[in-house]
Design an enzyme around this catalytic site. Structure first.
Site, PDB file in Angstrom:
ATOM      1  N   GLU A 134       0.809  -1.229   0.000  1.00 13.51           N
ATOM      2  CA  GLU A 134       0.000   0.000   0.000  1.00 13.51           C
ATOM      3  C   GLU A 134       0.839   1.274   0.000  1.00 13.51           C
ATOM      4  O   GLU A 134       0.566   2.205   0.756  1.00 13.51           O
ATOM      5  CB  GLU A 134      -0.963  -0.004   1.196  1.00 13.51           C
ATOM      6  N   ASN A 185       2.386  -4.797  -3.423  1.00 18.83           N
ATOM      7  CA  ASN A 185       0.955  -5.086  -3.247  1.00 18.83           C
ATOM      8  C   ASN A 185       0.188  -3.791  -2.983  1.00 18.83           C
ATOM      9  O   ASN A 185       0.658  -2.934  -2.226  1.00 18.83           O
ATOM     10  CB  ASN A 185       0.823  -6.024  -2.031  1.00 18.83           C
ATOM     11  N   HIS A 222     -10.204  -5.745  -2.759  1.00 14.89           N
ATOM     12  CA  HIS A 222     -11.273  -5.589  -1.765  1.00 14.89           C
ATOM     13  C   HIS A 222     -12.430  -4.887  -2.468  1.00 14.89           C
ATOM     14  O   HIS A 222     -12.476  -3.667  -2.551  1.00 14.89           O
ATOM     15  CB  HIS A 222     -10.777  -4.768  -0.568  1.00 14.89           C
ATOM     16  N   GLU A 251      -5.994 -10.419  -1.950  1.00 15.10           N
ATOM     17  CA  GLU A 251      -6.847 -10.223  -0.759  1.00 15.10           C
ATOM     18  C   GLU A 251      -8.325 -10.115  -1.144  1.00 15.10           C
ATOM     19  O   GLU A 251      -9.063  -9.291  -0.602  1.00 15.10           O
ATOM     20  CB  GLU A 251      -6.423  -8.945  -0.003  1.00 15.10           C
ATOM     21  N   ASP A 253     -12.091  -9.995  -1.507  1.00 14.56           N
ATOM     22  CA  ASP A 253     -13.393 -10.163  -0.865  1.00 14.56           C
ATOM     23  C   ASP A 253     -14.382  -9.320  -1.645  1.00 14.56           C
ATOM     24  O   ASP A 253     -14.006  -8.429  -2.390  1.00 14.56           O
ATOM     25  CB  ASP A 253     -13.370  -9.881   0.654  1.00 14.56           C
TER      26      ASP A 253
END
Ligand code: XIL
Length: 324
Positions: A134, A185, A222, A251, A253
């Site tokens: 990030e 990432n 996300h 990651e 979702d």
């Protein structure tokens, strides 16, 4: 009936999930081990856990997760070495400010020691790492004036070292363990057309032009239903593939505003779309979801995962399995 990992392995893919040893029940552990061939520590390998006081490391929680994975023949991906959240208080009060007044050299030494010690500890046990997590600022409007075409987030590392902290992190990681894959990432970089996605590729170009050791990029993903443009997502994966890089889903979702049948079906279609993209692209070997059960998710209000709170398989689970 056959498992997710059975089909993933037939296709040469890793299907992973983030596991949290202090949330997981025994039933979660055995389902995770049965269905997935990759495990990521949801929190156990972050810097605040691994190096709670300067120079002294605490491996217990992470080692527990690694042996759970090993006993079940799962690969472990490492998350994450350099970040601005979940950093120890001795480094910075909030991970963002350099309020301990580290000089550039001090901060480089701390970073090098953390990366080197962690990678040596997990050598042969963790195959790949998110080296920097990030690092991009959410606001990329500066793009027009910055010749490099991206703006980094101000963090304790960026404040103390400067923008080339990223370069150093990757160089230290490669030196510490030349056998693992090194990833950058981030989130909000998944779909081409977004300013932050452009910034992400500008940053990667700059790193590659300086021959910084980078094997791939991670797209956090996300999402919520309605967010995903499959053409633009696939474009991102191909763009990095053309640059010789892996581009993986780290990651995933997929939030829903409420658990109506229609929303859960839409969630399943979205999971399926992403799984199809993973299967269609050789430079995308991993699909990792960020947790197992909805109630244990960091976004538990949006029920974004493959299992409901009772560990029941959702439509999304069946959609991923049939896509695999
Ligand atoms: C989250 C975990 O899921 C939570 O349990 C924790 O409290 C905060 O961090 N991006 C990342 C992950 O890279 O490390 C974050 O994980 C979610 C957002």
């Amino acid at each position: 009936s056959k498992t997710l990992r059975y089909y993933a392995e037939k296709n040469g893919k890793m299907i992973g999930m983030a596991f949290c040893t202090y949330k997981g029940l025994d039933s979660d552990r055995s389902e995770a081990a049965r269905q997935f061939n990759m495990m990521v520590a949801e929190n156990e390998m972050k810097m605040d856990v691994l190096q709670p006081s300067q120079g002294s490391f605490s491996w217990g929680a992470a080692d527990g997760l690694v042996s759970l994975a090993k006993n079940n023949n799962m690969t472990v991906r490492g998350h994450c070495l350099v970040w601005h959240t979940q950093q120890p208080a001795w480094l910075s009060s909030d991970g963002k400010k350099n309020d301990k007044g580290w000089t550039r050299q001090q901060a480089l030494d701390i970073m090098k020691n953390h990366i080197t010690t962690v990678l040596q500890h997990f050598k042969g046990k963790v195959t790949e790492w998110d080296v920097v997590n990030e690092c991009l600022d959410d606001d990329q409007s500066i793009i027009r004036t910055n010749p490099e075409g991206y703006k980094l987030r101000p963090t304790v590392w960026q404040q103390a070292i400067g923008d080339d902290y990223i370069d150093s992190a990757f160089v230290y990681a490669r030196r510490a363990d030349p056998d693992i894959q090194l990833y950058l990432n981030d989130y909000d970089v998944e779909m081409q057309g977004k300013a932050k996605a452009v910034a992400f590729s500008n940053l990667v170009k700059r790193l590659q032009s300086k021959r910084i050791p980078l094997d791939g990029v991670g797209l956090q993903c996300h999402f919520s239903i309605g967010d995903v443009d499959s053409v633009k997502l696939e474009k991102t994966i191909r763009l990095f593939g053309e640059a010789g890089l892996k581009c993986i889903i780290t990651e995933l979702d997929m939030g829903v505003p409420s658990t109506t049948t229609a929303n859960l079906e839409e969630q399943a279609r979205n999971y399926r779309m992403i799984t199809d993209i993973v299967l269609n692209n050789d430079n995308c070997p991993n699909l990792v979801v960020w947790g197992i059960k909805d109630n244990d998710s960091w976004r538990s209000n949006s029920n974004p995962l493959l299992y409901n709170s009772g560990l029941g398989k959702k439509k999304a689970w069946y959609a991923v399995r049939s896509a695999l």
